[in-house]
Write a protein that holds these residues in place. Structure first.
Motif, mmCIF file in Angstrom:
data_model
loop_
_atom_site.group_PDB
_atom_site.id
_atom_site.type_symbol
_atom_site.label_atom_id
_atom_site.label_comp_id
_atom_site.label_asym_id
_atom_site.label_seq_id
_atom_site.Cartn_x
_atom_site.Cartn_y
_atom_site.Cartn_z
ATOM 1 N N GLU A 145 0.828 -1.208 0.000
ATOM 2 C CA GLU A 145 0.000 0.000 0.000
ATOM 3 C C GLU A 145 0.861 1.256 0.000
ATOM 4 O O GLU A 145 0.572 2.230 -0.695
ATOM 5 N N ALA A 146 1.927 1.246 0.808
ATOM 6 C CA ALA A 146 2.812 2.418 0.910
ATOM 7 C C ALA A 146 3.896 2.323 -0.155
ATOM 8 O O ALA A 146 4.781 1.477 -0.073
ATOM 9 N N GLN A 147 3.849 3.188 -1.142
ATOM 10 C CA GLN A 147 4.759 3.126 -2.282
ATOM 11 C C GLN A 147 6.046 3.937 -2.074
ATOM 12 O O GLN A 147 6.894 3.973 -2.962
ATOM 13 N N ASP A 148 6.175 4.595 -0.912
ATOM 14 C CA ASP A 148 7.330 5.477 -0.719
ATOM 15 C C ASP A 148 8.334 4.947 0.305
ATOM 16 O O ASP A 148 9.040 5.716 0.953
ATOM 17 N N TRP A 149 8.431 3.620 0.448
ATOM 18 C CA TRP A 149 9.412 3.026 1.354
ATOM 19 C C TRP A 149 10.828 3.434 0.925
ATOM 20 O O TRP A 149 11.172 3.393 -0.257
ATOM 21 N N GLU A 150 11.632 3.798 1.926
ATOM 22 C CA GLU A 150 13.055 4.095 1.739
ATOM 23 C C GLU A 150 13.284 5.228 0.733
ATOM 24 O O GLU A 150 14.315 5.267 0.066
ATOM 25 N N GLY A 151 12.335 6.122 0.637
ATOM 26 C CA GLY A 151 12.496 7.281 -0.236
ATOM 27 C C GLY A 151 12.886 8.519 0.546
ATOM 28 O O GLY A 151 13.562 8.443 1.569
ATOM 29 N N GLY A 152 12.455 9.672 0.076
ATOM 30 C CA GLY A 152 12.760 10.928 0.741
ATOM 31 C C GLY A 152 11.819 11.187 1.909
ATOM 32 O O GLY A 152 10.995 10.342 2.273
ATOM 33 N N THR A 153 11.957 12.370 2.494
ATOM 34 C CA THR A 153 11.150 12.725 3.656
ATOM 35 C C THR A 153 10.543 14.108 3.469
ATOM 36 O O THR A 153 11.264 15.073 3.208
ATOM 37 N N ARG A 154 9.228 14.177 3.618
ATOM 38 C CA ARG A 154 8.517 15.457 3.596
ATOM 39 C C ARG A 154 7.538 15.451 4.769
ATOM 40 O O ARG A 154 6.333 15.280 4.598
ATOM 41 N N ILE A 155 8.086 15.609 5.968
ATOM 42 C CA ILE A 155 7.282 15.503 7.182
ATOM 43 C C ILE A 155 6.216 16.591 7.218
ATOM 44 O O ILE A 155 5.050 16.330 7.536
ATOM 45 N N GLY A 156 6.607 17.817 6.901
ATOM 46 C CA GLY A 156 5.656 18.925 6.964
ATOM 47 C C GLY A 156 4.470 18.722 6.049
ATOM 48 O O GLY A 156 3.315 18.922 6.446
ATOM 49 N N GLU A 157 4.718 18.306 4.809
ATOM 50 C CA GLU A 157 3.641 18.086 3.847
ATOM 51 C C GLU A 157 2.752 16.929 4.293
ATOM 52 O O GLU A 157 1.517 17.002 4.182
ATOM 53 N N CYS A 158 3.351 15.853 4.818
ATOM 54 C CA CYS A 158 2.563 14.698 5.252
ATOM 55 C C CYS A 158 1.723 15.029 6.483
ATOM 56 O O CYS A 158 0.568 14.587 6.585
ATOM 57 N N LEU A 159 2.262 15.809 7.408
ATOM 58 C CA LEU A 159 1.469 16.236 8.559
ATOM 59 C C LEU A 159 0.326 17.148 8.120
ATOM 60 O O LEU A 159 -0.772 17.100 8.687
ATOM 61 N N HIS A 160 0.590 17.962 7.104
ATOM 62 C CA HIS A 160 -0.466 18.829 6.571
ATOM 63 C C HIS A 160 -1.615 17.990 6.014
ATOM 64 O O HIS A 160 -2.794 18.288 6.266
ATOM 65 N N VAL A 161 -1.295 16.956 5.261
ATOM 66 C CA VAL A 161 -2.327 16.084 4.692
ATOM 67 C C VAL A 161 -3.100 15.385 5.808
ATOM 68 O O VAL A 161 -4.335 15.266 5.751
ATOM 69 N N PHE A 162 -2.385 14.922 6.838
ATOM 70 C CA PHE A 162 -3.071 14.271 7.961
ATOM 71 C C PHE A 162 -4.006 15.253 8.659
ATOM 72 O O PHE A 162 -5.165 14.927 8.930
#
Length: 272
Positions: A145-162
């Motif tokens: 399901e999670a296609q971004d394993w071992e990729g980059g990090t965008r914590i701010g954007e992901c917290l925004h979506v949550f």
């Protein structure tokens, strides 16, 4: 087993990792109920239930013969987990997800619901996958399901979506949030701080597990760490079985801050 408890997940051999997963499968994360104003009938309650008392008296010609009692009804919080699966966190996140699978399927732990999300460059809801009884099948489907394993990090954007899409659905009243990340982020620190503050205001407690705390002399030098640290309630290590056992002991303690106070002092001195 005693040596294995304090060993860094990243330093474990294949055999040690297999044993660690078996130990984590037996580890629980119990929580205390949240005080509630609502009551429930109880023979030995500590409050008088006037409504039931009066209804009973109406059936007896208005005479009050016995006082109906009640006690506070327990209300259990939700557990919301946000787990970083970027390249710098993948080794830790894989084994921590084993622990979260055990928590999701534990009976009698007290959580109303357990919601789990992974994030790297995007946010993925893996809650339904962790509910599968078989841990290997659960993690396989979560990984697909999670296609971004071992990729980059965008914590701010992901917290925004949550905060935008999921917070109202899964937080409820009194939710405890586990944020599992090393805080090494590519997003602007100002936006990250804003989203971390918004998440904190929605949660009863926001607990940050960071495997970088395994290093002696760790300091909040990274911009992402400095941006999020003021908005969490507790900042704790998350690199070993012992650190997860410690979490189980303090998760219901509102006074626990972990290493936050010490690191905030360091952050204040560096800015001064």
């Amino acid at each position: 087993k005693e040596r294995l408890k304090t060993l860094d997940f990243e330093q474990m051999s294949t055999a040690e990792m297999a044993m660690a997963k078996r130990m984590l499968a037996r580890l629980s994360l119990p929580v205390k109920p949240i005080p509630s104003r609502r009551g429930q009938a109880a023979l030995l309650g500590d409050r008088i239930d006037w409504r039931r008392t009066l209804r009973s008296s109406m059936r007896q010609g208005g005479e009050i013969r016995d006082l109906a009692l009640k006690k506070p009804r327990p209300r259990w919080p939700n557990l919301v987990v946000l787990c970083d699966i970027s390249g710098s966190m993948s080794h830790y996140s894989r084994i921590i997800l084993h622990f979260l699978h055990a928590v999701s399927n534990a009976k009698g732990a007290g959580w109303a619901k357990v919601h789990a999300f992974t994030f790297g460059t995007r946010l993925t809801n893996i809650t339904r996958h962790l509910r599968q009884r078989d841990v290997d099948a659960a993690l396989r489907s979560a990984g697909a399901e999670a296609q971004d394993w071992e990729g980059g990090t965008r914590i701010g954007e992901c917290l925004h979506v949550f905060n935008r899409d999921w917070s109202r659905r899964v937080m409820g009243q009194g939710a405890v949030v586990l944020l599992i990340t090393d805080g090494l982020d590519r997003d602007a620190p100002g936006a990250l701080a804003k989203e971390a503050e918004r998440l904190s205001l929605s949660a009863r407690r926001l607990i940050w597990l960071n495997p970088l705390l395994r290093w002696e002399g760790f300091a909040p030098k990274a911009q992402g760490i400095a941006a999020m640290l003021p908005h969490v309630d507790s900042f704790r290590a998350g690199h070993s079985i012992a650190s997860l056992e410690d979490l189980a002991e303090v998760i219901s303690r509102p006074d626990d801050v972990g290493e936050k106070a010490r690191l905030m002092s360091m952050l204040s001195d560096s800015r001064g």
